[in-house]
Design a protein around this motif. Sequence first.
Motif, PDB file in Angstrom:
ATOM      1  N   TYR A 146       7.905   2.048  -0.342  1.00  0.00           N
ATOM      2  CA  TYR A 146       8.087   1.884  -1.789  1.00  0.00           C
ATOM      3  C   TYR A 146       7.016   2.660  -2.557  1.00  0.00           C
ATOM      4  N   PHE A 147       5.774   2.615  -2.064  1.00  0.00           N
ATOM      5  CA  PHE A 147       4.682   3.303  -2.730  1.00  0.00           C
ATOM      6  C   PHE A 147       4.752   4.816  -2.491  1.00  0.00           C
ATOM      7  N   TRP A 171      -1.908 -12.008   0.609  1.00  0.00           N
ATOM      8  CA  TRP A 171      -0.953 -11.343  -0.275  1.00  0.00           C
ATOM      9  C   TRP A 171      -0.397 -10.140   0.479  1.00  0.00           C
ATOM     10  N   SER A 192       2.172  -6.831   0.606  1.00  0.00           N
ATOM     11  CA  SER A 192       2.791  -5.838  -0.275  1.00  0.00           C
ATOM     12  C   SER A 192       4.254  -5.626   0.063  1.00  0.00           C
ATOM     13  N   LYS A 193       4.922  -4.884  -0.821  1.00  0.00           N
ATOM     14  CA  LYS A 193       6.231  -4.345  -0.488  1.00  0.00           C
ATOM     15  C   LYS A 193       6.089  -3.400   0.705  1.00  0.00           C
ATOM     16  N   TYR A 242      -2.704  -4.065   8.092  1.00  0.00           N
ATOM     17  CA  TYR A 242      -1.590  -3.115   8.091  1.00  0.00           C
ATOM     18  C   TYR A 242      -0.642  -3.540   9.196  1.00  0.00           C
ATOM     19  N   TRP A 251       7.021  -8.979  -3.180  1.00  0.00           N
ATOM     20  CA  TRP A 251       5.642  -9.277  -2.845  1.00  0.00           C
ATOM     21  C   TRP A 251       5.643 -10.704  -2.312  1.00  0.00           C
ATOM     22  N   ASN A 280       3.786  -2.850   5.986  1.00  0.00           N
ATOM     23  CA  ASN A 280       3.228  -3.617   4.869  1.00  0.00           C
ATOM     24  C   ASN A 280       1.715  -3.578   4.897  1.00  0.00           C
ATOM     25  N   MET A 281       1.109  -3.664   3.707  1.00  0.00           N
ATOM     26  CA  MET A 281      -0.321  -3.847   3.566  1.00  0.00           C
ATOM     27  C   MET A 281      -0.580  -5.325   3.268  1.00  0.00           C
ATOM     28  N   TYR A 314      -0.127   7.491  -4.266  1.00  0.00           N
ATOM     29  CA  TYR A 314      -0.841   6.556  -3.404  1.00  0.00           C
ATOM     30  C   TYR A 314      -1.266   7.301  -2.140  1.00  0.00           C
ATOM     31  N   VAL A 343       5.567  -0.167   2.614  1.00  0.00           N
ATOM     32  CA  VAL A 343       4.755   0.981   2.229  1.00  0.00           C
ATOM     33  C   VAL A 343       5.613   2.119   1.678  1.00  0.00           C
ATOM     34  N   ILE A 353      -2.740   5.269   0.821  1.00  0.00           N
ATOM     35  CA  ILE A 353      -1.762   4.543   1.636  1.00  0.00           C
ATOM     36  C   ILE A 353      -1.096   5.493   2.619  1.00  0.00           C
TER      37      ILE A 353
END
Length: 334
Positions: free
Chosen positions: A48-49, A41, A43-44, A120, A15, A83-84, A57, A46, A60
Amino acid sequence: MIIMPVSVFANDDPWTLNFHLENDLFADTDLNYTNGMRVSWVSKDVQYFLDNEQHTYRWIEDINHLLEPFHPDLETDATIHRNMVVSLGQLMFTPEDKFKQTLDKTDRPYAGWLYMGVGYQARTANKLHSFELNIGVVGPASLAQQAQNLIHDARGIERFHGWDNQLDNELGVQLIFERKRRFRPVKEKLFNQIDTDLITHWGASLGNVASYVNGGAQWRVGGSLPKDFGMSTLRPGGEGNNPGLGDPVNRSLNIHGFIATDVRAVAHNIFLDGNTFSDSHSVYKEHFVADVTVGVSAVYKRWNVSYSQVYRTKEFKGQQSAQKYGALSVSYSY
């Protein structure tokens, strides 16, 4: 834009927290675009989710499918990383005469912009496509006056006296899209020690806060360049973000310099054109504005720190001189 190094492998992606500050006091002035702050911020990846078996998710996945037509063309690149981004920012603008309490019709309006952004990003090793939706408020509810007074009081600087003339409260919405492309003009290191690359960009902003098309480039040179997409300023009304594909944990100290340009064809700028849905003070804006940025960036392990000086051409008719300000960016990956 804040540099955001990200690991090649989705499950190892950190992160990333970013802080960006721009202020004309770094250039010994206090007028026009006078301050900008943004915390974001990232994210990892996407994936990953989507691969997480413990949680679903679905939203996402829906966003990812919706934006797939805008992903970078793979060509010879093997993988698209996504990434988000969630961000919170504030910009403030003031006229030149801080002591005048009555409205100065020859100078720009007092204005503030407080917003939250959701973004995004899709990227390969050498391409980045960024989308961002900013929603916030222009006017007294932006708390620009309170923020400026707090800093001026803390530093013993005279307050601006004309904030009663600022733009009215207005909901602001802005959609931003930008594409970046990274080139290596010289594949081998210069003098066996120095790397160099060129990062081009073009994009557009649409909304009642700012509508423009823009384009430019950044040239970087240093001992070992990070595998990201460079550093950008907080352009009036918002910015995109650009994660990279480096390894922030194992990286040793690397320093590089850069020079960047951005040219905008401006159709609308609420900070000059005034309120959209009510009568307010406005000035005649320049339809073409350019920035030149010169700076240095240092990357060490999980940290990335950049400082630059930005030189901006006149933004409206009657502006006394072009503007300059300083920009500081700090990123930490965890």
